[in-house]
Design an enzyme around this catalytic site. Structure first.
Site, PDB file in Angstrom:
ATOM      1  N   GLU A 138       0.725  -1.724   0.161  1.00  0.00           N
ATOM      2  CA  GLU A 138      -0.086   0.005   0.425  1.00  0.00           C
ATOM      3  C   GLU A 138       0.623   0.922  -0.207  1.00  0.00           C
ATOM      4  O   GLU A 138       0.550   1.959  -0.696  1.00  0.00           O
ATOM      5  CB  GLU A 138      -1.153  -0.047   1.132  1.00  0.00           C
ATOM      6  CG  GLU A 138      -2.179  -1.191   1.370  1.00  0.00           C
ATOM      7  CD  GLU A 138      -1.675  -2.211   1.554  1.00  0.00           C
ATOM      8  OE1 GLU A 138      -2.304  -3.187   1.415  1.00  0.00           O
ATOM      9  OE2 GLU A 138      -0.286  -2.883   2.149  1.00  0.00           O
ATOM     10  N   LYS A 186     -18.011  -0.975   5.597  1.00  0.00           N
ATOM     11  CA  LYS A 186     -18.151  -2.142   4.955  1.00  0.00           C
ATOM     12  C   LYS A 186     -19.701  -1.814   4.101  1.00  0.00           C
ATOM     13  O   LYS A 186     -20.468  -2.247   3.148  1.00  0.00           O
ATOM     14  CB  LYS A 186     -17.864  -3.246   5.498  1.00  0.00           C
ATOM     15  CG  LYS A 186     -18.351  -4.432   4.231  1.00  0.00           C
ATOM     16  CD  LYS A 186     -17.352  -5.613   4.206  1.00  0.00           C
ATOM     17  CE  LYS A 186     -17.358  -6.905   3.714  1.00  0.00           C
ATOM     18  NZ  LYS A 186     -16.738  -8.041   3.505  1.00  0.00           N
ATOM     19  N   PHE A 227     -12.052  -7.326  13.557  1.00  0.00           N
ATOM     20  CA  PHE A 227     -10.855  -7.487  13.429  1.00  0.00           C
ATOM     21  C   PHE A 227     -10.849  -6.281  12.205  1.00  0.00           C
ATOM     22  O   PHE A 227     -11.378  -6.299  10.832  1.00  0.00           O
ATOM     23  CB  PHE A 227     -10.947  -9.420  11.840  1.00  0.00           C
ATOM     24  CG  PHE A 227     -10.416 -10.077  11.144  1.00  0.00           C
ATOM     25  CD1 PHE A 227      -8.936 -10.068  11.519  1.00  0.00           C
ATOM     26  CD2 PHE A 227     -10.438  -9.260   9.541  1.00  0.00           C
ATOM     27  CE1 PHE A 227      -8.172 -10.915  10.583  1.00  0.00           C
ATOM     28  CE2 PHE A 227      -8.757 -10.072   8.415  1.00  0.00           C
ATOM     29  CZ  PHE A 227      -8.062 -10.610   9.455  1.00  0.00           C
ATOM     30  N   GLN A 228      -8.877  -6.297  11.658  1.00  0.00           N
ATOM     31  CA  GLN A 228      -8.904  -5.380  10.869  1.00  0.00           C
ATOM     32  C   GLN A 228      -9.291  -4.590  11.133  1.00  0.00           C
ATOM     33  O   GLN A 228      -9.301  -2.851  10.012  1.00  0.00           O
ATOM     34  CB  GLN A 228      -8.825  -6.483   9.171  1.00  0.00           C
ATOM     35  CG  GLN A 228      -7.764  -7.131   9.053  1.00  0.00           C
ATOM     36  CD  GLN A 228      -7.671  -7.281   7.368  1.00  0.00           C
ATOM     37  OE1 GLN A 228      -8.745  -6.824   6.261  1.00  0.00           O
ATOM     38  NE2 GLN A 228      -6.775  -8.021   6.460  1.00  0.00           N
ATOM     39  N   MET A 230      24.540   8.876   1.213  1.00  0.00           N
ATOM     40  CA  MET A 230      23.995  10.605   2.363  1.00  0.00           C
ATOM     41  C   MET A 230      24.703  10.285   4.008  1.00  0.00           C
ATOM     42  O   MET A 230      25.241  10.504   4.043  1.00  0.00           O
ATOM     43  CB  MET A 230      23.225  10.834   2.163  1.00  0.00           C
ATOM     44  CG  MET A 230      22.206  12.809   2.360  1.00  0.00           C
ATOM     45  SD  MET A 230      23.660  12.804   1.149  1.00  0.00           S
ATOM     46  CE  MET A 230      23.072  13.489   0.104  1.00  0.00           C
TER      47      MET A 230
END
Length: 590
Positions: free
Chosen positions: A54, A166, A116-117, A485
């Site tokens: 993502e 949802k 969940f999630q 760097m």
């Protein structure tokens, strides 16, 4: 007022995106967004790019947005899908990139139950977005999505999150036409105050040591704004410098351009900023990599600051003449006011003397480096990339580190929207997925990600995305086997104690490319560089080029953190000038 047409929430999401002109969505499916993915399956107006992480999705949307001027769109699931997007959202906020990120959420009746999630997406993203929404009412769904696009793209652009439970995606919802959505509370000022404009023009005309300092806000305002800015600077005959994010807003080939300024900016740009008497800051925010030590920044300058974001005015540096407005509109106002003022011309003799001083600084050749017939210098590799792509409409992205600064110094941009890099957040792993987003927006153009091997490995999984979606991006790795760097700072500031900055277990990038179905090339000596670049350009596939460069090369000029503009560390090859000397460590004494 909503129209009478009703449909499922997921269908409304897709219709709203279509009506906003969205052509591509970068995303990754999961349980909380499956209704939207089902709606995507049943249409052919919007193309979906399946990413592998993502974070990569948001960087792709950033690259797409930055190169096209459109809003980039991301679709991720709840919980880890949303939290994985945080780095990209913060990057977009820091660099003012318009992105709308749609996140799935558990059903409304489960919010707060540790389902969940589940995570508090709006709470987590509040500090790293321009605005965010949690849609809890069916009547608000379409209106919220349309408003998100308005907020993301108007004023100072930025990322907006829309969290979609949802059950809302399944529900029967009314659709609202975007023409009926007019946010009542967010109306950014477009035109500057005319009294301030007149005062600014008077100051510009009387200046003896002026400089224009442009930032990414010019590019965000659009190509027309860049043209207006360029025309006005040319009309005055004054010098111009740009920030890392502003490259391309003014043509790099123009004689009035002094190069990039800041920590790794050119000698002439930094000294002109330090010694100017009038600074015209356009679409820039005076960040610390530009200003250096604030109490020593442009000590004798009157500052005119133009920005669409009121919070940027006086935040870091006090403006003598603040002008709040969109760059494109304000530059038109500047041009009109300058024409009225032209009867009393600028200080010709003083400006001529100023240019003579700048030419003396330019004569130092601050980007000079030591050539080597046996070892590829990173600067040489980029010079050859510039030369061999000069006749093409090339788009460049970068990762973050030494290679990023060398690319800013040695690649020349005469047009806006062709340079995509992570400026404010400095996100390693940005450049490759951003390049995929650029390629989606410009399928027939050459897109090159200038990379370091360490940064490239941050989002290396997106090779799979490139191959699956036939995106022929070229990754040009300046491979020095170090976190370059970090190593440079350790050498200069920490006594050469290279703590955890060397990578021993690097992959064979040629074999890595081949195992994904891409093409791998390698150059180990200067004589191979041109042939490898030519083959890279002509290959109609994703290409990874492993350029083995000098491991110990440092990026100069460099203003040490916390130092003023007139204290720069230069390479030993930079030519001496009569106006200053060099200490044993190479610090310029002006």
């Amino acid at each position: 007022m909503a129209s009478r047409k009703r449909m499922g929430g997921a269908e409304i999401v897709i219709k709203a995106l279509v009506d906003q002109g969205v052509e591509v969505v970068f995303g990754y499916p999961g349980g909380a967004v499956l209704p939207i993915y089902d709606a995507i399956f049943q249409q052919n107006r919007i193309r979906h790019v399946l990413v592998r992480h993502e974070q990569g999705a948001v960087h792709m949307a950033e690259g797409y947005a930055r190169s096209t001027g459109k809003v980039g769109v991301v679709l991720v699931t709840s919980g880890p899908g949303a939290t994985n997007a945080i780095t990209g959202l913060t990057d977009a906020l820091m660099d003012s990139i318009p992105v709308v990120c749609l996140t799935g959420q558990v059903p409304t009746h489960l919010i707060g139950n540790d389902a969940f999630q589940e995570c508090d997406t709006t709470g987590i993203t509040r500090p790293c977005t321009k605005h965010n929404y949690l849609v809890k009412e069916t009547d608000a769904l379409a209106r919220t999505i349309h408003e998100a696009f308005y907020v993301a793209s108007h004023g100072r652009p930025g990322p907006v999150v829309v969290d979609l439970p949802k059950d809302i995606q399944f529900a029967d919802c009314p659709y609202t036409d975007p023409k009926l959505v007019k946010p009542a509370t967010y109306r950014p000022a477009m035109k500057g105050n005319m009294d301030n404009i007149a005062e600014a023009i008077e100051l510009i005309a009387k200046a003896e040591r002026p400089i224009f300092y442009g930032g990414g806000g010019i590019i965000n305002s659009g190509p027309a704004a860049c043209k207006k800015f360029t025309n006005f600077v040319r009309t005055t005959g004054y010098p111009c410098t740009l920030t890392l994010m502003g490259l391309g807003a003014y043509p790099a080939s123009d004689k009035q351009f002094l190069g990039m300024l800041g920590m790794h900016g050119t000698y002439e740009a930094n000294l002109a900023m330090h010694q100017c008497d009038v600074m015209v800051a356009i679409g820039s925010r005076f960040d610390d990599r530009i200003t250096g030590r604030l109490d020593a920044f442009a000590p004798g300058a009157k500052i005119i600051h133009v920005d669409v974001d009121p919070s940027s005015i006086n935040k870091n540096v006090k403006a003598d003449i603040p002008i709040i407005g969109d760059v494109g509109h304000v530059m038109s106002q500047f041009a009109n006011a300058w024409k009225k003022r032209i009867k009393r011309r600028r200080n010709g003799k003083a400006i001529d003397a100023w240019w003579k001083q700048i030419d003396r600084w330019r004569a130092r050749n601050c980007l000079a480096y030591k050539k080597d017939d046996n070892v590829i210098k990173p600067q040489y590799a980029l010079e050859r990339l510039q030369a061999l792509t000069a006749d093409r409409d090339t788009f460049i992205t970068t990762e973050v580190g030494q290679h990023q600064m060398w690319a800013a110094q040695f690649l020349k941009f005469d047009k806006p929207n062709h340079w995509m890099t992570s400026g404010g957040l400095g996100t390693m792993g940005y450049g490759f997925p951003a390049a995929l987003g650029v390629q989606m927006g410009h399928p027939n153009k050459l897109v090159v990600d200038v990379a370091g091997e360490a940064s490239f490995m941050m989002n290396i999984q997106e090779i799979s995305t490139a191959v699956q979606h036939h995106l022929p991006v070229k990754v040009f790795i300046l491979n020095n086997q170090y976190l370059g760097m970090v190593r440079q700072w350790q050498e200069l500031l920490h006594g050469g104690r290279y703590s955890e900055s060397y990578a021993e277990a690097l992959p064979d990038f040629v074999k890595l490319a081949e195992c994904f179905g891409a093409v791998g090339l390698q150059a180990t000596k200067p004589s191979e560089v041109d042939d490898v670049i030519k083959e890279m350009i002509l290959t109609d596939n994703m290409v990874i080029v492993d350029v083995r460069v000098d491991q110990k090369e440092n990026c100069y000029p460099m203003i040490p953190s916390g130092s003023p503009h007139n204290e720069m560390i230069l390479s030993s090859e930079a030519k001496a000038v009569s106006s200053g000397g060099i200490s044993e460590k190479g610090k310029v004494l002006v």
